[in-house]
Scaffold this active site. Structure first.
Site, short mmCIF file in Angstrom:
data_model
loop_
_atom_site.label_atom_id
_atom_site.label_comp_id
_atom_site.label_asym_id
_atom_site.label_seq_id
_atom_site.Cartn_x
_atom_site.Cartn_y
_atom_site.Cartn_z
N ASP A 1 0.85 -1.20 0.00
CA ASP A 1 0.00 0.00 0.00
C ASP A 1 0.88 1.24 0.00
OD1 ASP A 1 -2.29 1.55 0.05
OD2 ASP A 1 -2.63 1.35 2.19
N ASP B 1 2.40 2.42 8.00
CA ASP B 1 1.21 1.64 7.64
C ASP B 1 1.60 0.32 6.95
OD1 ASP B 1 -1.44 1.16 7.45
OD2 ASP B 1 -1.92 2.74 6.03
N1 LIG Z 1 4.48 6.57 14.02
C1 LIG Z 1 3.69 7.60 13.76
N2 LIG Z 1 3.98 8.84 14.22
C2 LIG Z 1 3.16 9.89 13.95
N3 LIG Z 1 2.03 9.80 13.23
C3 LIG Z 1 1.69 8.60 12.73
C4 LIG Z 1 2.48 7.44 12.96
N4 LIG Z 1 1.90 6.38 12.34
C5 LIG Z 1 0.79 6.86 11.76
N5 LIG Z 1 0.65 8.19 11.97
C6 LIG Z 1 -0.44 9.07 11.49
O1 LIG Z 1 -1.64 8.34 11.53
C7 LIG Z 1 -2.21 8.21 10.22
C8 LIG Z 1 -2.83 6.82 10.06
O2 LIG Z 1 -1.83 5.84 10.21
P1 LIG Z 1 -1.75 4.56 9.28
O3 LIG Z 1 -1.62 5.00 7.87
O4 LIG Z 1 -0.73 3.67 9.84
O5 LIG Z 1 -3.16 3.92 9.58
P2 LIG Z 1 -4.41 3.56 8.66
O6 LIG Z 1 -5.47 3.03 9.53
O7 LIG Z 1 -4.00 2.73 7.55
O8 LIG Z 1 -4.89 4.93 8.18
P3 LIG Z 1 -5.25 5.39 6.72
O9 LIG Z 1 -6.40 4.54 6.29
O10 LIG Z 1 -5.58 6.84 6.97
O11 LIG Z 1 -4.01 5.18 5.90
C9 LIG Z 1 -1.06 8.47 9.26
O12 LIG Z 1 -1.52 8.99 8.04
C10 LIG Z 1 -0.25 9.49 10.03
O13 LIG Z 1 -0.80 10.77 9.88
MG LIG Z 2 -2.23 4.92 5.99
#
Ligand SMILES: Nc1ncnc2c1ncn2[C@@H]1O[C@H](COP(=O)(O)OP(=O)(O)OP(=O)(O)O)[C@@H](O)[C@H]1O
Ligand SMILES: [Mg+2]
Length: 264
Positions: free
Chosen positions: A192, A209
């Site tokens: 992804d 992610d």
């Molecule tokens: N380690 C981290 N430190 C700071 N912010 C983070 C971190 N991991 C994730 N985020 C924030 O949280 C958001 C969502 O995280 P992630 O992409 O892992 O989850 P997701 O459930 O797949 O969300 P999405 O569907 O929005 O991609 C990221 O876009 C980022 O803004």
């Molecule tokens: Mg994400």
């Protein structure tokens, strides 16, 4: 490249310990609360949950403070997201690290969080720029926080317009190196990868992610790798003069040559 702020209330720093996870208790079920408490009190992976950074369909990400005052990120997978079940199964089946698929939805989500934790560990060990995984329990994952003082770092999608061409070129090279380390070193395909799952922090590109990342022997590995490369090419070719081959490099060769069982 200003960090972004989401629902963060600095006054929350003054709340009493028993109020720390009040918001979480209201939003999540008893099982999730158990894992949040466990990670806080037994594992001591964080001390205070401060504010939500992101509230997606499948997971919420929180900014938290560690016991030594450091910032950490806490990702909580929602155990109520039913559609999620079908979509995640295909990323688990065919992964030799997880030979059996749990029948209960809750256990499947726990496995998903564990898979993200393992993927982060394997990627980091191979030199991919990913947040350091700190702990996992049930559907709750604790990792290094990318950002400062509760302000998360911007995603590449949010910040590329503010970058000079030279900075974009540096970010591109970072992504290329991470992609190579991920595939040829860790033996994993992200699945992804795009400007929406890359954060820009301290002038570097960080990949996030990674729950869906699969090992090279997974039946969908080639398809997912091609999609990742296409996504990155589509994005970076708008900003830089590059060819798809430059990005693809010898990744497909690594995919073909990787002996079975490697990268585990
Ligand atoms: N380690 C981290 N430190 C700071 N912010 C983070 C971190 N991991 C994730 N985020 C924030 O949280 C958001 C969502 O995280 P992630 O992409 O892992 O989850 P997701 O459930 O797949 O969300 P999405 O569907 O929005 O991609 C990221 O876009 C980022 O803004
Ligand atoms: Mg994400």
């Amino acid at each position: 490249m200003s960090p972004h702020r989401f629902n963060i209330d600095r006054e929350k720093g003054k709340v009493k310990d028993e109020d720390v996870i009040k918001t979480v208790e209201e939003v999540f079920d008893a099982f999730t609360n158990y894992h949040v408490y466990r990670l806080r009190n037994s594992v001591r992976a964080f001390k205070q949950l401060r504010g939500a950074i992101s509230a997606g369909k499948e997971a919420r990400v929180y900014w938290a403070k560690g016991w030594d005052g450091e910032d950490v990120a806490v990702k909580i997978y929602l155990t109520s997201a039913a559609e999620f079940r079908k979509s995640i199964k295909e990323y688990i089946l065919g992964d030799p690290r997880f030979p059996s698929l749990p029948s209960k939805f809750r256990s499947l989500i726990y496995l998903w969080a564990k898979k993200e934790f393992k993927n982060l560990q394997q990627m980091r060990a191979a030199g991919v720029m990913v947040p350091e995984p700190k702990a996992v329990s049930g559907n709750v994952l604790v990792m290094e926080f990318l950002g400062e003082g509760g302000l998360r770092a911007p995603l590449l999608s949010e910040s590329y317009r503010e970058l000079t061409e030279e900075e974009v070129a540096m970010i591109y090279n970072d992504v290329k190196k991470s992609l190579e380390a991920m595939v040829c070193g860790a033996g994993l395909v992200h699945g992804d990868l795009s400007e929406f799952n890359i954060m820009i922090w301290k002038g570097r590109a960080w990949i996030i992610d990674v729950a869906q990342a699969v090992p090279l022997e997974h039946p969908k590995a080639a398809e997912l790798l091609n999609r990742d490369v296409d996504n990155l090419y589509r994005f970076f070719s708008q900003l830089l003069d590059i060819s798809p081959e430059d990005l693809r490099g010898h990744l497909l060769q690594c995919l073909e040559e990787k002996p079975r069982g490697a990268g585990q």
